[in-house]
Design a protein around this motif. Structure first.
Motif, PDB file in Angstrom:
ATOM      1  N   GLN A 143      10.449  35.210  -2.103  1.00 44.50           N
ATOM      2  CA  GLN A 143      10.090  35.443  -0.714  1.00 44.50           C
ATOM      3  C   GLN A 143       8.745  34.841  -0.343  1.00 44.50           C
ATOM      4  OE1 GLN A 143      10.401  39.700  -0.565  1.00 44.50           O
ATOM      5  NE2 GLN A 143      12.590  39.651  -0.148  1.00 44.50           N
ATOM      6  N   VAL A 144       8.016  34.302  -1.324  1.00 49.39           N
ATOM      7  CA  VAL A 144       6.729  33.678  -1.050  1.00 49.39           C
ATOM      8  C   VAL A 144       6.980  32.350  -0.361  1.00 49.39           C
ATOM      9  CG1 VAL A 144       4.677  32.648  -2.078  1.00 49.39           C
ATOM     10  CG2 VAL A 144       5.566  34.802  -2.970  1.00 49.39           C
ATOM     11  N   ASN A 145       6.384  32.172   0.786  1.00 46.21           N
ATOM     12  CA  ASN A 145       6.543  30.920   1.534  1.00 46.21           C
ATOM     13  C   ASN A 145       5.261  30.671   2.298  1.00 46.21           C
ATOM     14  OD1 ASN A 145       7.503  28.652   2.771  1.00 46.21           O
ATOM     15  ND2 ASN A 145       8.690  29.742   4.293  1.00 46.21           N
ATOM     16  N   GLY A 146       4.387  29.909   1.710  1.00 50.37           N
ATOM     17  CA  GLY A 146       3.116  29.626   2.359  1.00 50.37           C
ATOM     18  C   GLY A 146       3.144  28.275   3.040  1.00 50.37           C
ATOM     19  N   GLY A 147       2.037  27.897   3.594  1.00 49.81           N
ATOM     20  CA  GLY A 147       1.920  26.588   4.205  1.00 49.81           C
ATOM     21  C   GLY A 147       2.635  26.482   5.532  1.00 49.81           C
ATOM     22  N   MET A 148       2.838  25.245   5.964  1.00 51.47           N
ATOM     23  CA  MET A 148       3.411  24.980   7.272  1.00 51.47           C
ATOM     24  C   MET A 148       4.864  24.535   7.171  1.00 51.47           C
ATOM     25  SD  MET A 148       0.008  23.121   8.842  1.00 51.47           S
ATOM     26  CE  MET A 148       0.956  21.777   9.372  1.00 51.47           C
ATOM     27  N   ASN A 149       5.500  24.767   6.036  1.00 54.15           N
ATOM     28  CA  ASN A 149       6.903  24.401   5.837  1.00 54.15           C
ATOM     29  C   ASN A 149       7.125  22.915   6.102  1.00 54.15           C
ATOM     30  OD1 ASN A 149       9.413  25.132   4.945  1.00 54.15           O
ATOM     31  ND2 ASN A 149      10.205  25.522   6.983  1.00 54.15           N
ATOM     32  N   SER A 150       6.293  22.098   5.494  1.00 56.73           N
ATOM     33  CA  SER A 150       6.427  20.653   5.653  1.00 56.73           C
ATOM     34  C   SER A 150       6.042  19.956   4.351  1.00 56.73           C
ATOM     35  CB  SER A 150       5.547  20.145   6.792  1.00 56.73           C
ATOM     36  OG  SER A 150       4.186  20.296   6.478  1.00 56.73           O
ATOM     37  N   CYS A 151       6.456  18.705   4.238  1.00 55.17           N
ATOM     38  CA  CYS A 151       6.110  17.868   3.093  1.00 55.17           C
ATOM     39  C   CYS A 151       5.676  16.501   3.592  1.00 55.17           C
ATOM     40  CB  CYS A 151       7.307  17.686   2.159  1.00 55.17           C
ATOM     41  SG  CYS A 151       7.863  19.205   1.353  1.00 55.17           S
ATOM     42  N   LYS A 152       4.861  15.834   2.792  1.00 59.14           N
ATOM     43  CA  LYS A 152       4.454  14.457   3.077  1.00 59.14           C
ATOM     44  C   LYS A 152       5.144  13.554   2.059  1.00 59.14           C
ATOM     45  CE  LYS A 152      -0.198  15.641   4.631  1.00 59.14           C
ATOM     46  NZ  LYS A 152      -1.639  15.512   4.331  1.00 59.14           N
ATOM     47  N   ILE A 153       5.681  12.445   2.538  1.00 59.38           N
ATOM     48  CA  ILE A 153       6.333  11.459   1.688  1.00 59.38           C
ATOM     49  C   ILE A 153       5.481  10.187   1.721  1.00 59.38           C
ATOM     50  CG2 ILE A 153       8.410  10.062   1.352  1.00 59.38           C
ATOM     51  CD1 ILE A 153       9.018  12.993   1.064  1.00 59.38           C
ATOM     52  N   VAL A 154       5.191   9.636   0.549  1.00 50.02           N
ATOM     53  CA  VAL A 154       4.477   8.362   0.444  1.00 50.02           C
ATOM     54  C   VAL A 154       5.338   7.438  -0.393  1.00 50.02           C
ATOM     55  CG1 VAL A 154       2.427   7.190  -0.441  1.00 50.02           C
ATOM     56  CG2 VAL A 154       2.206   9.433   0.633  1.00 50.02           C
ATOM     57  N   THR A 155       5.544   6.210   0.077  1.00 53.57           N
ATOM     58  CA  THR A 155       6.352   5.239  -0.650  1.00 53.57           C
ATOM     59  C   THR A 155       5.518   4.012  -1.007  1.00 53.57           C
ATOM     60  OG1 THR A 155       7.117   4.203   1.393  1.00 53.57           O
ATOM     61  CG2 THR A 155       8.477   5.969   0.495  1.00 53.57           C
ATOM     62  N   PHE A 156       5.991   3.287  -2.007  1.00 56.44           N
ATOM     63  CA  PHE A 156       5.398   2.020  -2.410  1.00 56.44           C
ATOM     64  C   PHE A 156       6.489   0.965  -2.418  1.00 56.44           C
ATOM     65  CE2 PHE A 156       2.344   4.981  -4.017  1.00 56.44           C
ATOM     66  CZ  PHE A 156       1.131   4.307  -4.021  1.00 56.44           C
ATOM     67  N   THR A 157       6.213  -0.182  -1.800  1.00 58.58           N
ATOM     68  CA  THR A 157       7.116  -1.323  -1.814  1.00 58.58           C
ATOM     69  C   THR A 157       6.297  -2.552  -2.169  1.00 58.58           C
ATOM     70  OG1 THR A 157       8.453  -0.294  -0.091  1.00 58.58           O
ATOM     71  CG2 THR A 157       8.812  -2.633  -0.479  1.00 58.58           C
ATOM     72  N   ASN A 158       6.697  -3.220  -3.245  1.00 54.17           N
ATOM     73  CA  ASN A 158       5.951  -4.397  -3.734  1.00 54.17           C
ATOM     74  C   ASN A 158       4.465  -4.084  -3.908  1.00 54.17           C
ATOM     75  OD1 ASN A 158       8.278  -6.027  -3.715  1.00 54.17           O
ATOM     76  ND2 ASN A 158       8.015  -6.422  -1.534  1.00 54.17           N
ATOM     77  N   GLY A 159       4.169  -2.894  -4.398  1.00 51.57           N
ATOM     78  CA  GLY A 159       2.793  -2.499  -4.664  1.00 51.57           C
ATOM     79  C   GLY A 159       1.996  -2.050  -3.451  1.00 51.57           C
ATOM     80  N   VAL A 160       2.613  -2.052  -2.273  1.00 51.93           N
ATOM     81  CA  VAL A 160       1.913  -1.659  -1.045  1.00 51.93           C
ATOM     82  C   VAL A 160       2.268  -0.214  -0.706  1.00 51.93           C
ATOM     83  CG1 VAL A 160       1.582  -2.156   1.401  1.00 51.93           C
ATOM     84  CG2 VAL A 160       1.918  -4.032  -0.216  1.00 51.93           C
ATOM     85  N   ARG A 161       1.235   0.601  -0.532  1.00 49.62           N
ATOM     86  CA  ARG A 161       1.414   2.025  -0.229  1.00 49.62           C
ATOM     87  C   ARG A 161       1.648   2.215   1.264  1.00 49.62           C
ATOM     88  NH1 ARG A 161      -1.815   6.541   1.298  1.00 49.62           N
ATOM     89  NH2 ARG A 161      -1.422   8.383   0.044  1.00 49.62           N
ATOM     90  N   SER A 162       2.630   3.052   1.594  1.00 49.19           N
ATOM     91  CA  SER A 162       2.888   3.375   3.004  1.00 49.19           C
ATOM     92  C   SER A 162       1.948   4.466   3.479  1.00 49.19           C
ATOM     93  CB  SER A 162       4.330   3.859   3.176  1.00 49.19           C
ATOM     94  OG  SER A 162       4.485   5.165   2.613  1.00 49.19           O
TER      95      SER A 162
END
Length: 87
Positions: free
Chosen positions: A21-40
């Motif tokens: 039942q523990v649910n902290g934070g803002m109920n969201s996630c951050k996604i970061v991707t890399f393509t050909n060594g370049v960070r989004s």
């Protein structure tokens, strides 16, 4: 060390039901991707469902879609708010 923590005032060990039942934070996630060594730039996934699955479950799905989509990325990472971003 664990015994020292458990002996502090106000510390309680949660049972399995309480842990679910523990649910902290803002109920969201951050996604970061890399393509050909370049960070989004981080993409935030908002308003994740509260259906018993964890935020990480939905972030893993999002990363899977990024890795196998029409323009697949090389790498994908996620960070969710339940434990504080950057943890």
């Amino acid at each position: 060390m664990l015994n020292n923590i458990l002996n502090l005032d106000g510390v309680t060990v949660l049972d399995k039901k309480q842990q679910k039942q523990v649910n902290g934070g803002m109920n969201s996630c951050k996604i970061v991707t890399f393509t050909n060594g370049v960070r989004s730039e981080p993409q935030r996934i908002w308003n994740l469902p509260s259906d018993g699955y964890s935020q990480e479950y939905y972030a893993q799905i999002a990363c899977g879609q990024e890795l196998s989509g029409d323009n697949p990325v090389d790498r994908c990472f996620y960070d969710c708010s339940h434990d504080g971003f950057g943890q």
